[in-house]
Enzyme design. Sequence first.
Site, short mmCIF file in Angstrom:
data_model
loop_
_atom_site.label_atom_id
_atom_site.label_comp_id
_atom_site.label_asym_id
_atom_site.label_seq_id
_atom_site.Cartn_x
_atom_site.Cartn_y
_atom_site.Cartn_z
CG ASP A 318 6.02 -0.63 -8.75
OD1 ASP A 318 5.72 -1.77 -8.36
OD2 ASP A 318 6.96 -0.39 -9.53
CD GLU A 353 6.01 -3.39 -4.66
OE1 GLU A 353 5.84 -4.58 -4.97
OE2 GLU A 353 6.34 -2.51 -5.48
#
Length: 602
Positions: A318, A353
Site C-alpha cells: 500500500d 501501489e
Amino acid sequence: MSDERGARLTRGGTQFAVWAPDATGLTLCLFDAQGEERQYPMAREGDVWRAAVRGVGAGQRYGFRAEGPWNPAQGFCFDPSKLLVDPWARAIDRPFVHDPRLGERGVDTAALVPKAVVEKPLPDVRKAPVHFRPGGLIYELNVRGFTMLHPDVPEAQRGTVAALAHPAVIAHLRKLHVSAIELMPIVAWIDERHLPPLGLRNAWGYNPVVPMPLDPRLCPGGMAELRATVARLHRAGIGVILDLVFNHSGESDRQGATLSMRGLGERCYYALAPDGSLINDAGTGNVLNAAAPDVRALKLASLRHFVRQAGVDGFRFDLATVLAREPGFNPQAPIFGEIAADPWLGDRLMIAEPWDVGPGGYQLGNFPDGWLEWNDRYRDDVRRFWRGDGSIGTLATRMAGSADIFGKPSRSVNFLAAHDGFTLADTVAYAAKHNEANGEGNRDGHDDNLSWNNGIEGPTDDPSVNARRQADLRALLATLFASTGAVMLTAGDEFGRTQHGNNNAYAQDNALSWVDWAGRDRALEDFTAALSAARAADPEVFALFPEPGRWLRPDGAEMTVSDWEAPEADGFVYEAPLPDGRLFRLSVDRTGRRVFVDIVRK
C-alpha cells in the site's frame, strides 16, 4: 541485520529485545491470567534493550514501558504510563480498540492495550515456486466482507481467513480461473479516532499498529489458520498475496494514540521534517522512517515471517512510494536490493501501489524490474474510452501492455476497479459519489471517478438504461481480459456488486460493503468466467503482447496516423501471427460495445 528483535524462546526462558535509541530506560512487563503485571528492568546494549527471563515460555503475554524526554515537537514522546506493544510481536492477545485515553499523557493504558504473546514459531514451510503465472488473474478481496453473507460458509466461520478454504469459496475461485487471491490487510489494526463517535469502524484494515500480528477477529486461529488456508488454496492451484501497509502506523498524528513505536522513539521510527513535525506522505498522520536500517529490518523480517510461516506467494504494498523515500523517492533504495537478495523473498511476487500523497509521490513505472505495479492509467483510460471521451490510440496502448510506461515485457496490473473507489457496477450507474453514510458530509473519497450513469443516477427499473449498463459492463470486462499483463478483479465485480455509489467504504463494516452472494448477477458472472477461461487457456499470449502485427480499421484497411487521432474512430482490429502458427486477432468496436480476442489456426 538478523531477526533478533522481539521475543525469542531460549532453553529455559525467553530473550526479549527492542530497539529504542532515544530511551533512557526500558521495562519489560509480563502479565498473568489475572492481568497482574510483573516488571523487569532491561539492559542497554548500544541502541537495543534486552532482558532474559527464565521460566517464561510460549503463551506469555508481555509489553514494554519506556522512559525518556518529553518534547513532542522534536519527536520525543516518552511516557512510562503507556504500555507499548513490541514492534516485533508475532501475535497479540486481542484486537486493538480505540480509546481517547490512549493519547492522553500520564494515563496508564495497561488495561486498554493488547498484550504481545510469546510464540513458538511453526516449522518453516517447504518453499515452493510462486503460485502465479505471468498474465494471470489476481482477485482482490476483503476477508471479512467476502464471506460474511456467503450462504454455504458456516456462520461461525464467516469473516475469517479459514472461510477462504471452504469448498464453496474455492469452487467460485476456480470457476473464475483465479491465479492468486490478494487479501486486503489481515494484520491487526486500530480504528481511526474519528470513527467510534460516528458509530463506525474500519472495514479495510489499512491502519495497522505493528506489522506481524494477525488480527484476532479475522484470523482467530493465528498463524496456523493462515498457513492451513494457504496450503488448501495451493492444492487448488491458487496463490495467496498479502496486502501489507508499510507506509504508516495507526498511531496517527501527534494527537493520536501511543501504542508502540511512538512510545519507543517517535523520531527514530517515524519520518520527521527539519522542524520536528511528522511527515504525512501517507495522508494518515505519520509515515515510517524508510531511511532507518532498523525500521527497514522490521519490514523485511515481516515479509520473511509470512513466507516462512505461512508460505504466501507474494505481497502488495500500500502506498509503496513510501518504501523508498529518502525523503524523495529513490528507485535504487536499499530495501529493493535487500528483498531481491533474500533467499526467502527474492522469488516472491512483489506488487507496488506506485504512489503516495507526498511531493513527487506518483511513481508509476519506476519500481524495480520484476515488480508488478497497479496501473491506474489503465483504469482511467479504459473508463474514458467506454464513457465516450477517450481515444482508440490510448486504449490500444493500454491493452497492449502500456509499453509507454513499462516497456516490454509489461509489469502492469491492469484493473478497472479496486477496493478504493466505485465498484465496477457503480462505475456505469453513478456519475457522482454518494458517501453520506461515512458521516463526513460526502466530502471524503475521490470526486473525479470517470464514471457515468447512462441517464439515471443509481438503481432504476428502466429496461433501456439497464441494458446499456449491462453492455457497458461486458465491454469493460472483455477489455480487461483481452489486455496484456496481469489483470485484477475486486471480489464481486464479476457479478455486479454495488455499494450504492459509496466510493470510500472503508468505514462500512456492514452489508453496504459485504459481498451480496444472494443478489449476484449470475449471467454476468458466467460471462466473466468465460472470458477468464479463454484467457487461462493461452496464458503466454496475454503475458507478452504478440508482435509484430497489423493494425487495421474495422473495414479491414490499414490504420493511418489520422485514423488513430480521428475523434470519430470507434474501433480497430489487430492481427499478429503466434509462434505456434496460429493467428491472434483482437477487435474493438465502441459503437457495438464489443471486444473480441480470436486465436485461430491459420
